[in-house]
Write an enzyme that holds these catalytic residues in place. Sequence first.
Site, short mmCIF file in Angstrom:
data_model
loop_
_atom_site.label_atom_id
_atom_site.label_comp_id
_atom_site.label_asym_id
_atom_site.label_seq_id
_atom_site.Cartn_x
_atom_site.Cartn_y
_atom_site.Cartn_z
N CYS A 133 16.55 -1.70 -37.43
CA CYS A 133 17.39 -0.79 -36.63
C CYS A 133 18.80 -1.33 -36.42
CB CYS A 133 16.73 -0.48 -35.29
SG CYS A 133 17.26 -1.48 -33.91
N TYR A 185 43.27 -1.99 -17.12
CA TYR A 185 42.12 -1.44 -17.85
C TYR A 185 40.96 -1.27 -16.86
CZ TYR A 185 45.02 -3.55 -21.50
OH TYR A 185 46.07 -3.95 -22.28
N CYS A 223 35.39 -9.08 -23.45
CA CYS A 223 34.15 -8.91 -24.21
C CYS A 223 34.32 -9.43 -25.63
CB CYS A 223 33.73 -7.44 -24.23
SG CYS A 223 34.97 -6.34 -24.97
#
Length: 469
Positions: free
Chosen positions: A82, A330, A427
């Site tokens: 997947c 942000y 991130c």
Amino acid sequence: MARKKKELPVVEQVEITDVAAEGKAIARINDLVVFVPYVAPGDVVDLQLYRKKHKYAEGRVLKVHRYSASRCEPFCSHFGVCGGCKWQHLPYEQQLFYKQKQVVDNLTRIGKIELSGISPIKGSAKNRFYRNKLEFTFSNKSWLTQAELDSDAAFDNRDALGFHIPGMFDKVLDIKKCWLQDDISNQIRLEIRRYTMENGYPFFDLRAQTGLMRNIIVRTASTGEIMLIVVFFDDDREKITRLLEHVAGKFPQITSLLYIVNRKANDTITDQEVHLFRGRDYILEAMEDLQFKIGPKSFYQTNSEQAYELYKVAREFAGLTGGELVYDLYTGTGTIANFVASRARKVIGIEYVPEAIEDAKVNAGLNNIGNTLFFAGDMKDILTEDFIGEHGRPDVVITDPPRAGMHEDVIKTILFAAPQRIVYVSCNPATQARDLSLLDGMYRVARVQPVDMFPHTHHVENVVLLEKR
């Protein structure tokens, strides 16, 4: 006559030695670095090279001669197909080790940052069933695994409800059980799959753009509330009503049942009208004494419990005493801005997406927060010297940009604003390191705290405190 492409060689008895930044592992063959998925340091394998550049290649495993002693058994039956949870074969402690190493390597190698120290990574208390949002796709042509192709089984029905195969927009793997979200998500998905198949609801043909059933999105909250969004291609009101009535009866715990009719070529719902079928058109998420209203299009960190840990780090690094003007860049739906507001004089949040800013304002009102101010627009266009002249020089800047990092103009404006402290939440430690190098002349890195938001993946969040030199 077309020239036949030269087949790349098979390399035997190669030892996997390390883990790369993007989650693949590394083998070295003389001066050639080979990137290989789904293996662990210490594995000895035969590799088929399939893409070769000057100094690196990519390979796939043909045979395993010896498994690494540090390897563990993947818990998901869909592992390796997947495309998600690619590090299941690594014990969680090792995953954390490599994520910490990734942060250090990026800051020192790309950013050339002098690190006096880095705190140990904060692991996730949950490393299964930790996500609060998943999207599944319907397809009338399921992806067949190699094991299925090698079997003698006949696959007359190819309907699938699951995840896209990486890099293939029209290939969907039918998911039996996903370990990422509370099991209610599996129950809802499998029941919708069963009902629609048994009642002749046509699954979407991703190439021909035909069929009724398109997507479902399941959102769960730490408060126990559940949102289900069912996306249809055609406005077949009778079939839509019958399905949603069935789901509502089967799962009374769904507090927000919504549907969308999307006839566009792509799956995005940001520009689509959302219809409320039953319950409320939002769910509530909680963090400390705050509540956050999550609508069908709202952004919220997908690991709720670990988001709280991340935001606590950001708040601690900000060092607020109650008198500071804070800029939250942000800001998204204003989660960090509202989270730190009680410890600041004023918080100004800026975000590109207007709908997100509306959510931020709603959440401020929901929590009776009166010292936040939110602006929507492109960061480099909003955050200017004139803006700072009008609203004041910030004492602290908190910035949580997308994976691409900050625009150079934004960095220049931050340098002009010259806050005492910058808290950089990222991130993507690689683009964070690049940005830190541009701030290095005026700021020094005082603290670094990696946080694992996504167990079994290579992704890592990192929080850096910058102090004025």
